[in-house]
Design a protein around this motif. Structure first.
Motif, PDB file in Angstrom:
ATOM      1  N   UNK A  90       0.968  -1.112   0.003  1.00 17.92           N
ATOM      2  CA  UNK A  90       0.105  -0.164  -0.056  1.00 17.92           C
ATOM      3  C   UNK A  90       0.922   1.341   0.141  1.00 17.92           C
ATOM      4  N   UNK A  91       0.633   2.132  -0.905  1.00 21.62           N
ATOM      5  CA  UNK A  91       1.266   3.543  -0.870  1.00 21.62           C
ATOM      6  C   UNK A  91       2.436   3.534  -1.774  1.00 21.62           C
ATOM      7  N   UNK A  92       2.435   2.264  -2.465  1.00 24.46           N
ATOM      8  CA  UNK A  92       3.535   2.156  -3.647  1.00 24.46           C
ATOM      9  C   UNK A  92       3.434   3.455  -4.814  1.00 24.46           C
ATOM     10  N   UNK A  93       2.015   3.656  -5.051  1.00 26.65           N
ATOM     11  CA  UNK A  93       1.789   4.454  -6.117  1.00 26.65           C
ATOM     12  C   UNK A  93       2.295   5.503  -5.812  1.00 26.65           C
ATOM     13  N   UNK A  94       1.990   6.221  -4.641  1.00 25.33           N
ATOM     14  CA  UNK A  94       2.419   7.443  -4.194  1.00 25.33           C
ATOM     15  C   UNK A  94       3.954   7.686  -4.307  1.00 25.33           C
ATOM     16  N   UNK A  95       4.601   6.490  -3.465  1.00 29.37           N
ATOM     17  CA  UNK A  95       6.114   6.466  -3.689  1.00 29.37           C
ATOM     18  C   UNK A  95       6.607   6.496  -5.039  1.00 29.37           C
ATOM     19  N   UNK A  97       5.341   7.998  -7.967  1.00 31.02           N
ATOM     20  CA  UNK A  97       5.101   9.027  -8.395  1.00 31.02           C
ATOM     21  C   UNK A  97       5.630  10.196  -7.813  1.00 31.02           C
ATOM     22  N   UNK A  98       6.123  10.054  -6.504  1.00 28.43           N
ATOM     23  CA  UNK A  98       6.962  11.197  -5.750  1.00 28.43           C
ATOM     24  C   UNK A  98       8.211  10.943  -5.666  1.00 28.43           C
ATOM     25  N   UNK A  99       8.693  10.188  -4.401  1.00 24.18           N
ATOM     26  CA  UNK A  99      10.153  10.414  -3.818  1.00 24.18           C
ATOM     27  C   UNK A  99      10.745   9.413  -4.902  1.00 24.18           C
ATOM     28  N   UNK A 100      10.070   8.257  -5.380  1.00 22.07           N
ATOM     29  CA  UNK A 100      11.133   7.563  -6.331  1.00 22.07           C
ATOM     30  C   UNK A 100      11.311   8.324  -7.847  1.00 22.07           C
ATOM     31  N   UNK A 101      10.381   8.807  -8.330  1.00 22.33           N
ATOM     32  CA  UNK A 101      10.488   9.609  -9.565  1.00 22.33           C
ATOM     33  C   UNK A 101      11.574  10.834  -9.365  1.00 22.33           C
ATOM     34  N   UNK A 102      11.468  11.442  -8.121  1.00 18.02           N
ATOM     35  CA  UNK A 102      12.104  12.450  -7.599  1.00 18.02           C
ATOM     36  C   UNK A 102      13.791  12.011  -7.609  1.00 18.02           C
ATOM     37  N   UNK A 103      13.957  10.903  -6.788  1.00 19.72           N
ATOM     38  CA  UNK A 103      15.254  10.536  -6.781  1.00 19.72           C
ATOM     39  C   UNK A 103      15.700  10.058  -7.850  1.00 19.72           C
ATOM     40  N   UNK A 104      15.230   9.227  -8.614  1.00 20.62           N
ATOM     41  CA  UNK A 104      15.527   8.908 -10.132  1.00 20.62           C
ATOM     42  C   UNK A 104      15.880   9.948 -11.007  1.00 20.62           C
ATOM     43  N   UNK A 105      15.117  11.173 -10.847  1.00 20.13           N
ATOM     44  CA  UNK A 105      15.333  12.275 -11.691  1.00 20.13           C
ATOM     45  C   UNK A 105      16.750  13.125 -11.088  1.00 20.13           C
ATOM     46  N   UNK A 106      16.800  12.930 -10.034  1.00 26.53           N
ATOM     47  CA  UNK A 106      18.118  13.501  -9.396  1.00 26.53           C
ATOM     48  C   UNK A 106      19.384  12.767  -9.653  1.00 26.53           C
ATOM     49  N   UNK A 107      19.135  11.543 -10.216  1.00 25.88           N
ATOM     50  CA  UNK A 107      20.432  10.774 -10.360  1.00 25.88           C
ATOM     51  C   UNK A 107      20.526  10.843 -11.992  1.00 25.88           C
ATOM     52  N   UNK A 108      19.722  11.525 -12.716  1.00 25.05           N
ATOM     53  CA  UNK A 108      19.987  11.569 -14.044  1.00 25.05           C
ATOM     54  C   UNK A 108      19.118  11.038 -15.105  1.00 25.05           C
ATOM     55  N   UNK A 109      18.074  10.424 -14.628  1.00 27.74           N
ATOM     56  CA  UNK A 109      17.163   9.715 -15.489  1.00 27.74           C
ATOM     57  C   UNK A 109      15.982  10.736 -15.743  1.00 27.74           C
ATOM     58  N   UNK A 110      15.722  10.758 -16.983  1.00 26.07           N
ATOM     59  CA  UNK A 110      14.439  11.510 -17.489  1.00 26.07           C
ATOM     60  C   UNK A 110      13.174  10.704 -16.986  1.00 26.07           C
ATOM     61  N   UNK A 111      12.362  11.563 -16.480  1.00 16.98           N
ATOM     62  CA  UNK A 111      11.019  10.774 -16.065  1.00 16.98           C
ATOM     63  C   UNK A 111       9.715  11.063 -16.987  1.00 16.98           C
ATOM     64  N   UNK A 112       9.120   9.848 -17.386  1.00 20.80           N
ATOM     65  CA  UNK A 112       8.096  10.024 -18.440  1.00 20.80           C
ATOM     66  C   UNK A 112       6.864   9.437 -17.846  1.00 20.80           C
ATOM     67  N   UNK A 113       5.959  10.111 -17.199  1.00 23.55           N
ATOM     68  CA  UNK A 113       4.565   9.964 -16.649  1.00 23.55           C
ATOM     69  C   UNK A 113       3.735   9.458 -17.528  1.00 23.55           C
ATOM     70  N   UNK A 114       3.421   8.228 -17.558  1.00 27.25           N
ATOM     71  CA  UNK A 114       2.237   7.768 -18.654  1.00 27.25           C
ATOM     72  C   UNK A 114       1.063   8.061 -17.819  1.00 27.25           C
ATOM     73  N   UNK A 115      -0.075   8.362 -18.802  1.00 31.19           N
ATOM     74  CA  UNK A 115      -1.279   8.752 -18.114  1.00 31.19           C
ATOM     75  C   UNK A 115      -1.860   7.729 -17.271  1.00 31.19           C
ATOM     76  N   UNK A 116      -2.698   8.019 -16.269  1.00 32.00           N
ATOM     77  CA  UNK A 116      -3.031   6.796 -15.446  1.00 32.00           C
ATOM     78  C   UNK A 116      -4.475   6.306 -16.066  1.00 32.00           C
ATOM     79  N   UNK A 117      -4.588   5.048 -15.994  1.00 32.41           N
ATOM     80  CA  UNK A 117      -5.736   4.431 -16.561  1.00 32.41           C
ATOM     81  C   UNK A 117      -6.588   3.910 -15.471  1.00 32.41           C
ATOM     82  N   UNK A 118      -7.707   3.342 -15.659  1.00 30.71           N
ATOM     83  CA  UNK A 118      -8.534   2.559 -14.679  1.00 30.71           C
ATOM     84  C   UNK A 118      -7.776   1.426 -14.220  1.00 30.71           C
ATOM     85  N   UNK A 119      -7.006   0.704 -15.003  1.00 27.55           N
ATOM     86  CA  UNK A 119      -6.186  -0.510 -14.808  1.00 27.55           C
ATOM     87  C   UNK A 119      -4.764  -0.290 -14.083  1.00 27.55           C
ATOM     88  N   UNK A 120      -4.051   0.798 -14.510  1.00 34.95           N
ATOM     89  CA  UNK A 120      -2.474   0.818 -13.966  1.00 34.95           C
ATOM     90  C   UNK A 120      -2.002   2.399 -13.875  1.00 34.95           C
TER      91      UNK A 120
END
Length: 153
Positions: A90-95, A97-120
């Motif tokens: 529980x809470x993995x979605x928030x993590x 989209x937030x801290x994990x994406x932010x940390x990877x971006x700080x490490x030089x990764x480009x973040x691509x946020x796909x549109x949320x769907x009803x399924x994923x």
């Protein structure tokens, strides 16, 4: 009489050069395979790290392959794909989209946020020709993470 000796010497050198060239190609193929194996190890580490950052448990490898970048061109290089399924807490979605994406971006990764769907929920991360991503199911705790090394030549 001297002329045939020169011709034979020339032929011997030519044959040695051709055989040496073939050996060089095999060595280059080995280098490509070795580089692909090294890239595969890094790729596995990136994906496993992503699962760990999300707090995933029960990870099961469902794909771990080194394949030709272009099946029509065997000299195009090799590509490693790696995929795991896991249970997301529980809470993995928030993590993700937030801290994990932010940390990877700080490490030089480009973040691509796909549109949320009803399924994923899905995010992808790109860096230096490699890609990494995670998909979290909306109505269950099922999740998938995977990565690609990019083409290794």
């Amino acid at each position: 009489m001297r002329r045939p000796t020169v011709s034979w010497a020339t032929m011997i050198l030519l044959v040695a050069a051709v055989l040496g060239g073939c050996q060089g190609d095999k060595e280059n193929d080995m280098d490509v395979q070795q580089r692909a194996e090294a890239a595969a190890e890094k790729n596995r580490q990136h994906v496993d790290d992503l699962v760990e950052r999300l707090g995933g448990v029960g990870a099961k490898v469902v794909g771990d392959d080194i394949i030709d970048c272009d099946p029509q061109d065997p000299d195009a290089g090799l590509l490693h794909n790696y995929t795991v399924r896991f249970t997301a807490p529980e809470g993995a979605e928030t993590r993700l989209k937030g801290e994990v994406a932010d940390a990877l971006e700080a490490e030089g990764w480009t973040v691509r946020r796909d549109p949320d769907t009803e399924r994923e929920i899905s995010l992808r991360f790109l860096r230096d020709g490699t890609s990494l991503g995670a998909k979290l199911a909306v109505h269950s705790d099922g999740a998938t993470a995977g990565g690609s090394s990019g083409c290794v030549r």
